[in-house]
Motif scaffolding. Sequence first.
Motif, short mmCIF file in Angstrom:
data_model
loop_
_atom_site.label_atom_id
_atom_site.label_comp_id
_atom_site.label_asym_id
_atom_site.label_seq_id
_atom_site.Cartn_x
_atom_site.Cartn_y
_atom_site.Cartn_z
N ASN A 98 0.67 -1.21 0.19
CA ASN A 98 0.02 0.04 -0.08
C ASN A 98 0.99 1.14 -0.18
OD1 ASN A 98 -2.75 -1.21 -0.05
ND2 ASN A 98 -2.78 -1.38 2.11
N GLY A 99 0.44 2.13 -0.82
CA GLY A 99 1.25 3.39 -1.03
C GLY A 99 2.29 3.51 -1.88
N SER A 100 2.60 2.49 -2.54
CA SER A 100 3.67 2.19 -3.25
C SER A 100 3.38 2.63 -5.01
CB SER A 100 4.24 0.99 -3.56
OG SER A 100 3.38 -0.06 -3.98
N ALA A 137 6.61 4.03 -1.09
CA ALA A 137 7.61 3.10 -1.93
C ALA A 137 8.89 3.25 -1.71
CB ALA A 137 7.54 3.96 -3.68
N PRO A 138 9.50 1.92 -1.64
CA PRO A 138 11.02 1.81 -1.32
C PRO A 138 12.05 2.71 -2.21
CG PRO A 138 10.05 -0.23 -1.68
CD PRO A 138 8.97 0.69 -2.32
N ALA A 139 13.06 3.15 -1.67
CA ALA A 139 13.94 4.15 -2.42
C ALA A 139 14.34 3.47 -3.73
CB ALA A 139 15.00 4.36 -1.63
N ASP A 140 14.38 2.15 -3.98
CA ASP A 140 15.07 1.66 -5.04
C ASP A 140 13.91 1.37 -6.31
OD1 ASP A 140 13.77 -0.46 -4.13
OD2 ASP A 140 15.19 -1.93 -5.14
N SER A 184 10.21 -5.16 -2.33
CA SER A 184 8.81 -5.43 -2.19
C SER A 184 7.92 -5.42 -3.57
CB SER A 184 7.98 -4.70 -1.20
OG SER A 184 8.05 -3.25 -1.85
N LEU A 185 6.76 -5.92 -3.61
CA LEU A 185 6.11 -5.69 -4.75
C LEU A 185 5.23 -4.22 -4.75
CD1 LEU A 185 3.88 -8.84 -4.75
CD2 LEU A 185 5.47 -8.60 -6.37
#
Length: 104
Positions: free
Chosen positions: A7-9, A34-37, A90-91
């Motif tokens: 959620n939020g990505s 979202a993750p930094a990568d 992550s997805l």
Amino acid sequence: PVFAGMNGSAIENFSCVIYNIFLMNCTWQAGRDAPADTQYFLYWQNSRQEMECELYIKDENCRNMGCIFQNVSIGTEKAYFLVNGSSKDSLIQFYDEYIDLYKI
């Protein structure tokens, strides 16, 4: 559709502008969680063609945050836009929207 992913990505604030009749510039912001990568990829489709972005606009971290499309033909039908993402951590949820090009 199944909204797999964190959620939020998914991207936020997606918008497109058409210049000089045949150039389209689309931009977005990374998802707040979202993750930094995370890297995003834009696809669009209308009744005549389907294509991935050829020229991405990148931010200071080399993350795709927009796209420039050339030779866009504007019809009266809706165009389908899809932005998906990938991360090693992550997805990533996708974002999609139908937009009338003549309204942009």
